[in-house]
Design a protein around this motif. Structure first.
Motif, PDB file in Angstrom:
ATOM      1  N   GLU A  74       0.710  -1.225   0.105  1.00 53.62           N
ATOM      2  CA  GLU A  74       0.046  -0.151   0.055  1.00 53.62           C
ATOM      3  C   GLU A  74       0.899   1.312  -0.173  1.00 53.62           C
ATOM      4  N   HIS A  76       0.294   5.595  -0.058  1.00 51.21           N
ATOM      5  CA  HIS A  76      -0.694   6.921   0.207  1.00 51.21           C
ATOM      6  C   HIS A  76      -0.038   8.183   0.500  1.00 51.21           C
ATOM      7  N   ARG A 121      -6.447   3.609   9.647  1.00 53.14           N
ATOM      8  CA  ARG A 121      -7.123   2.796   8.692  1.00 53.14           C
ATOM      9  C   ARG A 121      -7.344   1.458   9.245  1.00 53.14           C
ATOM     10  N   ARG A 126     -11.204  -2.348   4.842  1.00 57.44           N
ATOM     11  CA  ARG A 126     -10.705  -2.429   3.698  1.00 57.44           C
ATOM     12  C   ARG A 126     -10.872  -3.762   2.830  1.00 57.44           C
ATOM     13  N   VAL A 161      -7.348   3.113  -4.195  1.00 52.32           N
ATOM     14  CA  VAL A 161      -6.628   3.356  -2.973  1.00 52.32           C
ATOM     15  C   VAL A 161      -7.475   4.756  -2.481  1.00 52.32           C
ATOM     16  N   ARG A 162      -7.754   5.357  -3.061  1.00 53.00           N
ATOM     17  CA  ARG A 162      -8.625   6.815  -2.719  1.00 53.00           C
ATOM     18  C   ARG A 162      -9.932   6.802  -2.514  1.00 53.00           C
ATOM     19  N   ARG A 165     -10.254   5.078   0.863  1.00 53.74           N
ATOM     20  CA  ARG A 165      -9.694   6.016   1.981  1.00 53.74           C
ATOM     21  C   ARG A 165     -10.900   6.891   2.358  1.00 53.74           C
ATOM     22  N   GLU A 168     -13.663   5.072   4.077  1.00 57.79           N
ATOM     23  CA  GLU A 168     -13.160   4.691   5.358  1.00 57.79           C
ATOM     24  C   GLU A 168     -13.353   5.978   6.379  1.00 57.79           C
ATOM     25  N   VAL A 169     -12.931   7.098   5.707  1.00 58.58           N
ATOM     26  CA  VAL A 169     -13.033   8.258   6.598  1.00 58.58           C
ATOM     27  C   VAL A 169     -14.525   8.866   6.912  1.00 58.58           C
TER      28      VAL A 169
END
Length: 306
Positions: A74, A76, A121, A126, A161-162, A165, A168-169
């Motif tokens: 990963e 980021h 994370r 994920r 990936v984004r 994220r 997740e946020v």
């Protein structure tokens, strides 16, 4: 020794516009080293498809934040920021200037303005989301559109990936990432970074993109992708779902003919270049210059004086 008050210069702009060639010329003339700001050139083995500077080019000018992770690791923004900070301190400590080069606008933005303090994370979430994406292509983008439409509009459906994220946020804070970013506004002021962007007529940019796609095939891009698969890297990895690797991967897996894969890669690259142009044109202060070394040298002398 160059004065510490000198700004960092960033050469940005769309893919295939000629950033690498300009950066090499300017770095040699002004005693600079290059910090990579391309999200694919950080991966080992993703060489031809990411248009990574060659070994000969890296011998001409020292590069940093290149080949720092394997394709299944990963990577980021926070990791980029850490490596870039370390490289900048090292370069300046040796009395050299810093030239940031790449088309990943978010990397340049966080270098200048920092990251908002987001939640940690969640590996379980994920893994669940990535499994759903493999079973239902487009799942991540659809989910994000429901909870954070603004972020979904600016992210490609394959930018796993984004997308993850941002989801997740939202799930860990109850607030969309776009809202957090609006509050933070990348306004930490970590470094003074001057943005210089390569400006080309759209038709010329597209011509260069088409030419580059064919040159990549001639340089062995198909063999590069096949080699990555042979080494056990999954086609579902974010790195191998990135621009070019996704389309040529479909050919390697026998899903499409080579000419179809090349045409798809060219179309995807043109769309990507349009998104890059939109991003950089929204940045507050950017000097746009045609890719002529003499013009760039004159502009650079405004900021870096011998």
């Amino acid at each position: 020794m160059n004065p510490p008050s000198e700004p960092i210069l960033a050469i940005v702009g769309p893919t295939a516009a000629g950033k690498t060639g300009l950066a090499l010329e300017l770095a040699e003339r002004f005693g600079a080293e290059i910090i990579n700001a391309d999200s694919r050139q950080v991966y080992r083995g993703l060489d031809i498809g990411s248009a990574k500077p060659t070994k000969a080019e890296r011998q001409r000018v020292r590069h940093h934040v290149v080949d720092v992770v394997d394709p299944d690791e990963e990577f980021h923004c926070a990791r980029f920021l850490q490596l870039a900070d370390e490289a900048i301190a090292e370069v300046r400590g040796r009395g050299r200037r810093v030239l940031v080069v790449g088309g990943t606008g978010l990397y340049v933005r966080v270098l200048r303005g920092g990251l908002f303090p987001g939640p940690s994370r969640d590996p379980v979430l994920r893994a669940q989301w990535m499994a759903r994406e493999r079973a239902e292509p487009g799942f991540l983008h659809r989910q994000l559109s429901e909870v954070d439409e603004q972020s979904a509009r600016r992210l490609h459906p394959h930018d796993y990936v984004r997308l993850i994220r941002a989801l997740e946020v939202y799930h860990k804070t109850g607030q969309p990432m776009s809202s957090w970013q609006a509050q933070h506004r990348f306004a930490t002021g970590r470094y003074e970074v001057v943005l210089l962007a390569v400006d080309l007529p759209r038709a010329e940019l597209y011509r260069r993109i088409d030419l580059r796609c064919h040159q990549m095939i001639e340089a062995g891009f198909v063999e590069e992708v096949r080699s990555l698969y042979d080494r056990g890297y999954s086609a579902h990895l974010p790195a191998l779902q990135s621009l070019g690797y996704r389309e040529i991967g479909a050919y390697v897996r026998g899903e499409v003919a080579l000419d179809e894969a090349i045409a798809a890669m060219a179309r995807a690259t043109r769309r990507f270049a349009k998104r890059q142009l939109t991003w950089f044109r929204r940045e507050p202060i950017v000097a746009w210059l045609p890719p002529e070394v003499a013009l760039w040298e004159r502009e650079v002398r405004r900021w870096w004086r011998h």
